[in-house]
Design a protein around this motif. Structure first.
Motif, PDB file in Angstrom:
ATOM      1  N   ILE A  34       0.833  -1.208   0.000  1.00  0.00           N
ATOM      2  CA  ILE A  34       0.000   0.000   0.000  1.00  0.00           C
ATOM      3  C   ILE A  34       0.864   1.254   0.000  1.00  0.00           C
ATOM      4  CG2 ILE A  34      -1.668   1.311   1.386  1.00  0.00           C
ATOM      5  CD1 ILE A  34      -2.784  -1.426   2.303  1.00  0.00           C
ATOM      6  N   TYR A  35       1.965   1.215   0.752  1.00  0.00           N
ATOM      7  CA  TYR A  35       2.905   2.346   0.788  1.00  0.00           C
ATOM      8  C   TYR A  35       3.440   2.635  -0.613  1.00  0.00           C
ATOM      9  CZ  TYR A  35       7.231   4.874   1.877  1.00  0.00           C
ATOM     10  OH  TYR A  35       8.246   5.791   1.919  1.00  0.00           O
ATOM     11  N   GLY A  36       3.884   1.605  -1.310  1.00  0.00           N
ATOM     12  CA  GLY A  36       4.390   1.790  -2.672  1.00  0.00           C
ATOM     13  C   GLY A  36       3.332   2.317  -3.613  1.00  0.00           C
ATOM     14  N   LEU A  37       2.088   1.854  -3.425  1.00  0.00           N
ATOM     15  CA  LEU A  37       0.987   2.315  -4.270  1.00  0.00           C
ATOM     16  C   LEU A  37       0.741   3.803  -4.096  1.00  0.00           C
ATOM     17  CD1 LEU A  37      -1.514   1.774  -6.094  1.00  0.00           C
ATOM     18  CD2 LEU A  37      -2.773   1.243  -4.006  1.00  0.00           C
ATOM     19  N   PHE A  38       0.697   4.246  -2.835  1.00  0.00           N
ATOM     20  CA  PHE A  38       0.379   5.649  -2.579  1.00  0.00           C
ATOM     21  C   PHE A  38       1.520   6.600  -2.952  1.00  0.00           C
ATOM     22  CE2 PHE A  38      -3.100   3.921  -0.084  1.00  0.00           C
ATOM     23  CZ  PHE A  38      -4.112   4.796  -0.401  1.00  0.00           C
ATOM     24  N   LEU A  39       2.758   6.088  -3.029  1.00  0.00           N
ATOM     25  CA  LEU A  39       3.862   6.934  -3.486  1.00  0.00           C
ATOM     26  C   LEU A  39       3.637   7.398  -4.926  1.00  0.00           C
ATOM     27  CD1 LEU A  39       7.099   5.175  -2.161  1.00  0.00           C
ATOM     28  CD2 LEU A  39       6.051   7.264  -1.303  1.00  0.00           C
ATOM     29  N   MET A  40       2.951   6.566  -5.710  1.00  0.00           N
ATOM     30  CA  MET A  40       2.787   6.851  -7.135  1.00  0.00           C
ATOM     31  C   MET A  40       1.481   7.565  -7.462  1.00  0.00           C
ATOM     32  SD  MET A  40       4.338   3.329  -8.792  1.00  0.00           S
ATOM     33  CE  MET A  40       3.309   2.252  -7.796  1.00  0.00           C
ATOM     34  N   LEU A  41       0.648   7.831  -6.459  1.00  0.00           N
ATOM     35  CA  LEU A  41      -0.656   8.449  -6.707  1.00  0.00           C
ATOM     36  C   LEU A  41      -0.669   9.917  -6.305  1.00  0.00           C
ATOM     37  CD1 LEU A  41      -2.941   5.611  -5.289  1.00  0.00           C
ATOM     38  CD2 LEU A  41      -2.403   6.058  -7.686  1.00  0.00           C
ATOM     39  N   ASN A  42      -1.491  10.710  -6.992  1.00  0.00           N
ATOM     40  CA  ASN A  42      -1.675  12.102  -6.569  1.00  0.00           C
ATOM     41  C   ASN A  42      -2.812  12.180  -5.556  1.00  0.00           C
ATOM     42  OD1 ASN A  42      -4.191  12.157  -7.922  1.00  0.00           O
ATOM     43  ND2 ASN A  42      -3.252  12.879  -9.818  1.00  0.00           N
ATOM     44  N   GLU A  43      -3.203  13.412  -5.167  1.00  0.00           N
ATOM     45  CA  GLU A  43      -4.131  13.529  -4.045  1.00  0.00           C
ATOM     46  C   GLU A  43      -5.515  12.953  -4.346  1.00  0.00           C
ATOM     47  OE1 GLU A  43      -4.618  17.423  -6.318  1.00  0.00           O
ATOM     48  OE2 GLU A  43      -3.065  15.970  -5.860  1.00  0.00           O
ATOM     49  N   ILE A  44      -6.058  13.160  -5.553  1.00  0.00           N
ATOM     50  CA  ILE A  44      -7.396  12.668  -5.880  1.00  0.00           C
ATOM     51  C   ILE A  44      -7.375  11.150  -6.047  1.00  0.00           C
ATOM     52  CG2 ILE A  44      -9.293  12.789  -7.524  1.00  0.00           C
ATOM     53  CD1 ILE A  44      -8.859  15.308  -5.840  1.00  0.00           C
ATOM     54  N   SER A  80       2.009  23.287  -4.847  1.00  0.00           N
ATOM     55  CA  SER A  80       1.505  23.557  -6.194  1.00  0.00           C
ATOM     56  C   SER A  80       2.256  22.748  -7.239  1.00  0.00           C
ATOM     57  CB  SER A  80       1.627  25.052  -6.500  1.00  0.00           C
ATOM     58  OG  SER A  80       2.972  25.470  -6.347  1.00  0.00           O
ATOM     59  N   GLN A  81       2.575  21.505  -6.918  1.00  0.00           N
ATOM     60  CA  GLN A  81       3.221  20.627  -7.894  1.00  0.00           C
ATOM     61  C   GLN A  81       2.862  19.193  -7.551  1.00  0.00           C
ATOM     62  OE1 GLN A  81       7.370  19.876  -7.599  1.00  0.00           O
ATOM     63  NE2 GLN A  81       7.482  20.387  -5.453  1.00  0.00           N
ATOM     64  N   SER A  82       3.023  18.305  -8.516  1.00  0.00           N
ATOM     65  CA  SER A  82       2.808  16.891  -8.260  1.00  0.00           C
ATOM     66  C   SER A  82       4.126  16.287  -7.811  1.00  0.00           C
ATOM     67  CB  SER A  82       2.315  16.201  -9.536  1.00  0.00           C
ATOM     68  OG  SER A  82       2.117  14.831  -9.295  1.00  0.00           O
ATOM     69  N   LEU A  83       4.176  15.833  -6.577  1.00  0.00           N
ATOM     70  CA  LEU A  83       5.422  15.313  -6.029  1.00  0.00           C
ATOM     71  C   LEU A  83       5.747  13.944  -6.624  1.00  0.00           C
ATOM     72  CD1 LEU A  83       4.884  16.173  -2.257  1.00  0.00           C
ATOM     73  CD2 LEU A  83       6.253  17.418  -3.905  1.00  0.00           C
ATOM     74  N   SER A  84       7.032  13.726  -6.903  1.00  0.00           N
ATOM     75  CA  SER A  84       7.463  12.431  -7.419  1.00  0.00           C
ATOM     76  C   SER A  84       7.466  11.410  -6.288  1.00  0.00           C
ATOM     77  CB  SER A  84       8.867  12.539  -8.021  1.00  0.00           C
ATOM     78  OG  SER A  84       9.827  12.788  -7.001  1.00  0.00           O
ATOM     79  N   ALA A  85       7.525  10.132  -6.671  1.00  0.00           N
ATOM     80  CA  ALA A  85       7.528   9.060  -5.671  1.00  0.00           C
ATOM     81  C   ALA A  85       8.729   9.176  -4.742  1.00  0.00           C
ATOM     82  CB  ALA A  85       7.523   7.700  -6.372  1.00  0.00           C
ATOM     83  N   ARG A  86       9.891   9.553  -5.286  1.00  0.00           N
ATOM     84  CA  ARG A  86      11.100   9.666  -4.465  1.00  0.00           C
ATOM     85  C   ARG A  86      10.974  10.789  -3.451  1.00  0.00           C
ATOM     86  NH1 ARG A  86      16.513   9.858  -7.738  1.00  0.00           N
ATOM     87  NH2 ARG A  86      17.294   9.880  -5.617  1.00  0.00           N
ATOM     88  N   VAL A  87      10.381  11.910  -3.869  1.00  0.00           N
ATOM     89  CA  VAL A  87      10.219  13.033  -2.951  1.00  0.00           C
ATOM     90  C   VAL A  87       9.225  12.672  -1.845  1.00  0.00           C
ATOM     91  CG1 VAL A  87       9.454  15.428  -2.741  1.00  0.00           C
ATOM     92  CG2 VAL A  87      10.821  14.736  -4.705  1.00  0.00           C
ATOM     93  N   LYS A  88       8.134  12.031  -2.229  1.00  0.00           N
ATOM     94  CA  LYS A  88       7.164  11.586  -1.220  1.00  0.00           C
ATOM     95  C   LYS A  88       7.819  10.641  -0.218  1.00  0.00           C
ATOM     96  CE  LYS A  88       2.850  11.771  -3.842  1.00  0.00           C
ATOM     97  NZ  LYS A  88       1.777  10.930  -4.399  1.00  0.00           N
ATOM     98  N   ASN A  89       8.600   9.712  -0.745  1.00  0.00           N
ATOM     99  CA  ASN A  89       9.271   8.752   0.125  1.00  0.00           C
ATOM    100  C   ASN A  89      10.166   9.468   1.135  1.00  0.00           C
ATOM    101  OD1 ASN A  89      10.163   5.897   0.738  1.00  0.00           O
ATOM    102  ND2 ASN A  89      12.119   6.795   0.170  1.00  0.00           N
ATOM    103  N   HIS A  90      10.869  10.518   0.665  1.00  0.00           N
ATOM    104  CA  HIS A  90      11.733  11.277   1.574  1.00  0.00           C
ATOM    105  C   HIS A  90      10.898  11.936   2.673  1.00  0.00           C
ATOM    106  CE1 HIS A  90      14.992  13.853   2.973  1.00  0.00           C
ATOM    107  NE2 HIS A  90      14.113  14.830   2.962  1.00  0.00           N
TER     108      HIS A  90
END
Length: 368
Positions: A21-31, A97-107
């Motif tokens: 689930i963690y990996g899934l949500f790293l790749m998704l935007n807010e909606i 005001s940007q779509s965060l990448s998976a790596r940035v979210k992970n950080h």
């Protein structure tokens, strides 16, 4: 034995599902995150209700069996992790005001959970006070008064990227995030722990972010500002280029990567510094991050950035620029052995030769 196998299965599922689930949500935007989160919660609720109804139909006085207890535990964990990542995913993506990448979210996630829980909200709160400018190569956060500097950085990044494509290899990095600071205290607060002194800019690979302190000198001399942008973006380009080839930069001596970044930064503003005599260090003493930081301390008699620039400059003037790609993509061989094979001399011989040549030109220019 069966009970032990059941317990092991529960433990495996307990780790597997939250990580999935963690990996899934790293790749998704807010909606998308909210929609998937709601669907997963509904699914968990249905499974939980079915299990609870089955329990009521049985003998309540009998203790749960291991499998049944394990199922409830797994469903509960999935529900909890889904809720947590849905909420945090929404906060991260919708606050900026940007779509965060998976790596940035992970950080951000790791920083919030393992380092400082409040720091993630401080960072987001700070970025929300800034304006932003985004294109295919970068997203830049800046104060209202720095609109021209942000626009200049955006244009300059494309120029540096074209230069690196021509000099090393064709590569399109993931968009880089740049944060421009005016307050030195806020700048230092947002940097990870480091050993450098008098730092004005830093690229953080885990965030894919360049932190840059805009000084009064840069307001007067914009070339210095653009040179720093070019230097730090080169680090981003190298890290992204290596990642595309299944590598990271840990195999590279620090002087080599910093030399490429320093050379590219200066070339991007057509700046060719004249050679000045310096206390030459063996490049073997500029190999690690710690060694590099030590030799860049305030009272150091050495100039590692300048020395590394001269080294790359000499390679280019020797017509060895095409060899930089092979040295960057070296996976198996020792860097210094490959250097000798590609350049035709050892690093020590190279150091002595380029210093001797530069000193000769220096004396001739001065008329000594």
């Amino acid at each position: 034995m069966n009970k032990l196998i059941s317990i092991l299965k529960v433990i495996i599922h307990t780790f597997f599902w939250p990580l999935l689930i963690y990996g899934l949500f790293l790749m998704l935007n807010e909606i998308q995150g909210l929609i998937i989160g709601v669907l997963l919660l509904i699914l968990c609720f249905i499974v939980f209700c079915m299990g609870f109804i089955g329990l009521l139909k049985g003998n309540i006085s009998i203790k749960f069996k291991y499998k049944r207890r394990g199922s409830f535990l797994i469903v509960s964990l999935i529900a909890f992790s889904t809720t947590f990542f849905s909420v945090t995913n929404y906060i991260l993506d919708s606050s900026l005001s940007q779509s965060l990448s998976a790596r940035v979210k992970n950080h951000y996630y790791v920083e919030a959970l393992l380092v400082e829980k409040d720091r993630i909200f401080e960072r987001i709160s700070f970025l929300k006070t800034l304006k932003s400018k985004a294109d295919s190569a970068s997203t830049i956060f800046y104060e209202k008064t720095d609109d021209k500097l942000a626009a200049a950085a955006s244009v300059h990044i494309r120029k540096v990227q074209a230069y690196l494509d021509m000099g090393i290899d064709n590569h399109k990095p993931v968009p880089v995030t740049i944060i421009l600071y005016r307050n030195p205290l806020i700048f230092q607060k947002h940097l990870p722990r480091h050993s450098y002194e008098n730092l004005q800019a830093l690229y953080v690979p885990s965030e894919e972010t360049i932190h840059l302190l805009v000084t009064k000198q840069m307001d007067i001399d914009k070339a210095r500002y653009l040179e720093l942008i070019g230097h730090e973006y080169t680090h981003h380009w190298i890290v992204s280029y290596l990642a595309e080839n299944g590598m990271d930069n840990r195999h590279l001596p620090r002087w080599f990567e910093e030399g490429i970044a320093e050379y590219t930064g200066k070339q991007s503003v057509r700046k060719v510094p004249n050679f000045t005599p310096l206390n030459l260090l063996p490049f073997s003493r500029l190999d690690s991050v710690e060694e590099w930081a030590y030799e860049n301390r305030r009272n150091s008699p050495h100039l590692p950035y300048r020395q590394s620039y001269y080294a790359i400059d000499q390679l280019v003037r020797d017509g060895k620029e095409a060899r930089l790609k092979n040295l960057l993509l070296n996976k198996k061989e020792n860097f210094y052995k490959l250097f000798q094979k590609e350049i035709g001399m050892s690093v020590i011989e190279f150091e002595v030769r380029f210093l001797r040549d530069e000193m000769r030109l220096y004396r001739e220019t001065r008329g000594d």
